[in-house]
Motif scaffolding. Structure first.
Motif, PDB file in Angstrom:
ATOM      1  N   THR A   7       0.838  -1.188   0.000  1.00 11.20           N
ATOM      2  CA  THR A   7       0.000   0.000   0.000  1.00 11.20           C
ATOM      3  C   THR A   7       0.878   1.245   0.000  1.00 11.20           C
ATOM      4  O   THR A   7       1.929   1.273   0.639  1.00 11.20           O
ATOM      5  CB  THR A   7      -0.889  -0.017   1.262  1.00 11.20           C
ATOM      6  N   LYS A  61      -4.880   6.500   1.132  1.00 16.79           N
ATOM      7  CA  LYS A  61      -3.888   5.483   0.822  1.00 16.79           C
ATOM      8  C   LYS A  61      -4.287   4.825  -0.493  1.00 16.79           C
ATOM      9  O   LYS A  61      -5.454   4.820  -0.883  1.00 16.79           O
ATOM     10  CB  LYS A  61      -3.731   4.460   1.939  1.00 16.79           C
ATOM     11  N   TRP A  62      -3.285   4.300  -1.180  1.00 15.60           N
ATOM     12  CA  TRP A  62      -3.496   3.633  -2.459  1.00 15.60           C
ATOM     13  C   TRP A  62      -3.423   2.137  -2.222  1.00 15.60           C
ATOM     14  O   TRP A  62      -2.394   1.622  -1.794  1.00 15.60           O
ATOM     15  CB  TRP A  62      -2.443   4.087  -3.472  1.00 15.60           C
ATOM     16  N   TRP A  83      -4.262  -2.013  -3.503  1.00 18.16           N
ATOM     17  CA  TRP A  83      -4.123  -2.841  -4.695  1.00 18.16           C
ATOM     18  C   TRP A  83      -5.283  -3.795  -4.888  1.00 18.16           C
ATOM     19  O   TRP A  83      -5.943  -4.194  -3.931  1.00 18.16           O
ATOM     20  CB  TRP A  83      -2.841  -3.662  -4.590  1.00 18.16           C
ATOM     21  N   ARG A 133      -3.933  -0.085  -8.589  1.00 20.27           N
ATOM     22  CA  ARG A 133      -4.147   0.502  -7.271  1.00 20.27           C
ATOM     23  C   ARG A 133      -5.086   1.687  -7.411  1.00 20.27           C
ATOM     24  O   ARG A 133      -5.096   2.395  -8.414  1.00 20.27           O
ATOM     25  CB  ARG A 133      -2.836   0.877  -6.597  1.00 20.27           C
ATOM     26  N   ARG A 134      -5.885   1.839  -6.371  1.00 19.48           N
ATOM     27  CA  ARG A 134      -6.864   2.929  -6.331  1.00 19.48           C
ATOM     28  C   ARG A 134      -6.784   3.595  -4.976  1.00 19.48           C
ATOM     29  O   ARG A 134      -6.314   3.014  -3.990  1.00 19.48           O
ATOM     30  CB  ARG A 134      -8.270   2.406  -6.606  1.00 19.48           C
ATOM     31  N   CYS A 135      -7.255   4.786  -4.943  1.00 20.49           N
ATOM     32  CA  CYS A 135      -7.189   5.603  -3.732  1.00 20.49           C
ATOM     33  C   CYS A 135      -8.411   5.350  -2.852  1.00 20.49           C
ATOM     34  O   CYS A 135      -9.533   5.207  -3.349  1.00 20.49           O
ATOM     35  CB  CYS A 135      -7.131   7.078  -4.149  1.00 20.49           C
ATOM     36  N   CYS A 160     -10.089  11.647  -2.827  1.00 17.14           N
ATOM     37  CA  CYS A 160      -9.237  10.863  -3.716  1.00 17.14           C
ATOM     38  C   CYS A 160      -9.464  11.290  -5.165  1.00 17.14           C
ATOM     39  O   CYS A 160     -10.594  11.572  -5.559  1.00 17.14           O
ATOM     40  CB  CYS A 160      -9.585   9.381  -3.619  1.00 17.14           C
ATOM     41  N   VAL A 178      -7.166   5.285 -11.582  1.00 17.62           N
ATOM     42  CA  VAL A 178      -6.602   3.998 -11.197  1.00 17.62           C
ATOM     43  C   VAL A 178      -5.217   3.913 -11.829  1.00 17.62           C
ATOM     44  O   VAL A 178      -5.051   4.241 -13.003  1.00 17.62           O
ATOM     45  CB  VAL A 178      -7.491   2.832 -11.695  1.00 17.62           C
ATOM     46  N   GLN A 179      -4.239   3.518 -11.048  1.00 22.94           N
ATOM     47  CA  GLN A 179      -2.874   3.383 -11.554  1.00 22.94           C
ATOM     48  C   GLN A 179      -2.561   1.917 -11.776  1.00 22.94           C
ATOM     49  O   GLN A 179      -2.894   1.069 -10.943  1.00 22.94           O
ATOM     50  CB  GLN A 179      -1.881   4.009 -10.577  1.00 22.94           C
TER      51      GLN A 179
END
Length: 135
Positions: A58, A65-66, A68, A110-112, A121, A125-126
């Motif tokens: 994370t 926080k991001w 997964w 990963r998302r916030c 947020c 999405v990364q």
């Protein structure tokens, strides 16, 4: 007579002392490749039978926080996922076995998530991706 008995006893002891060749089991692992957040965008090489262990952690931010999602393989015939899960803190863990020669990507996203009131947020999405070439 005593000589024959000693010879037979020595042969019997030697037979038990020499281990039999272990059969090749499916669990025989040539190597283990460990992947983390820092491997994003990399290409790794593996051999058939290798294991790949993915642990994505994370990423904290101010009031957010991001987290997964579960890592997946683009070609399950090349990389067989043995397990995969998202931990309570937002980390993701997965284990793969390289089953066949070929190429497969392992991806996760990963998302916030907000961790403190008053924070927001971004709606994006990364992606995380590693390309695995199995020989």
């Amino acid at each position: 007579m005593l000589g024959r008995t000693l010879l037979a006893a020595t042969a019997l002891v030697a037979a038990f002392a020499i281990p039999a060749a272990a059969p090749e089991a499916d669990a025989a692992v040539r190597d283990t490749v460990t992947l983390s957040n820092n491997d994003n965008g990399h290409t790794v090489h593996a051999h058939s039978g290798d294991r790949l262990s993915v642990h994505l952690t994370t990423v904290p931010g101010k009031g957010v926080k991001w987290v997964w999602d579960k890592p997946t393989a683009s070609s399950p015939s090349v990389l067989q996922r043995l397990d995969g899960r998202v931990l309570g803190n937002g980390d993701a863990v997965a284990h793969f076995r390289s089953a066949h020669t070929g190429r497969s990507d392992i991806t996760a996203h990963r998302r916030c998530v907000v961790t403190s009131p008053g924070h927001r947020c971004p709606q994006l999405v990364q992606s995380w991706k590693v390309t695995v070439e199995v020989r």
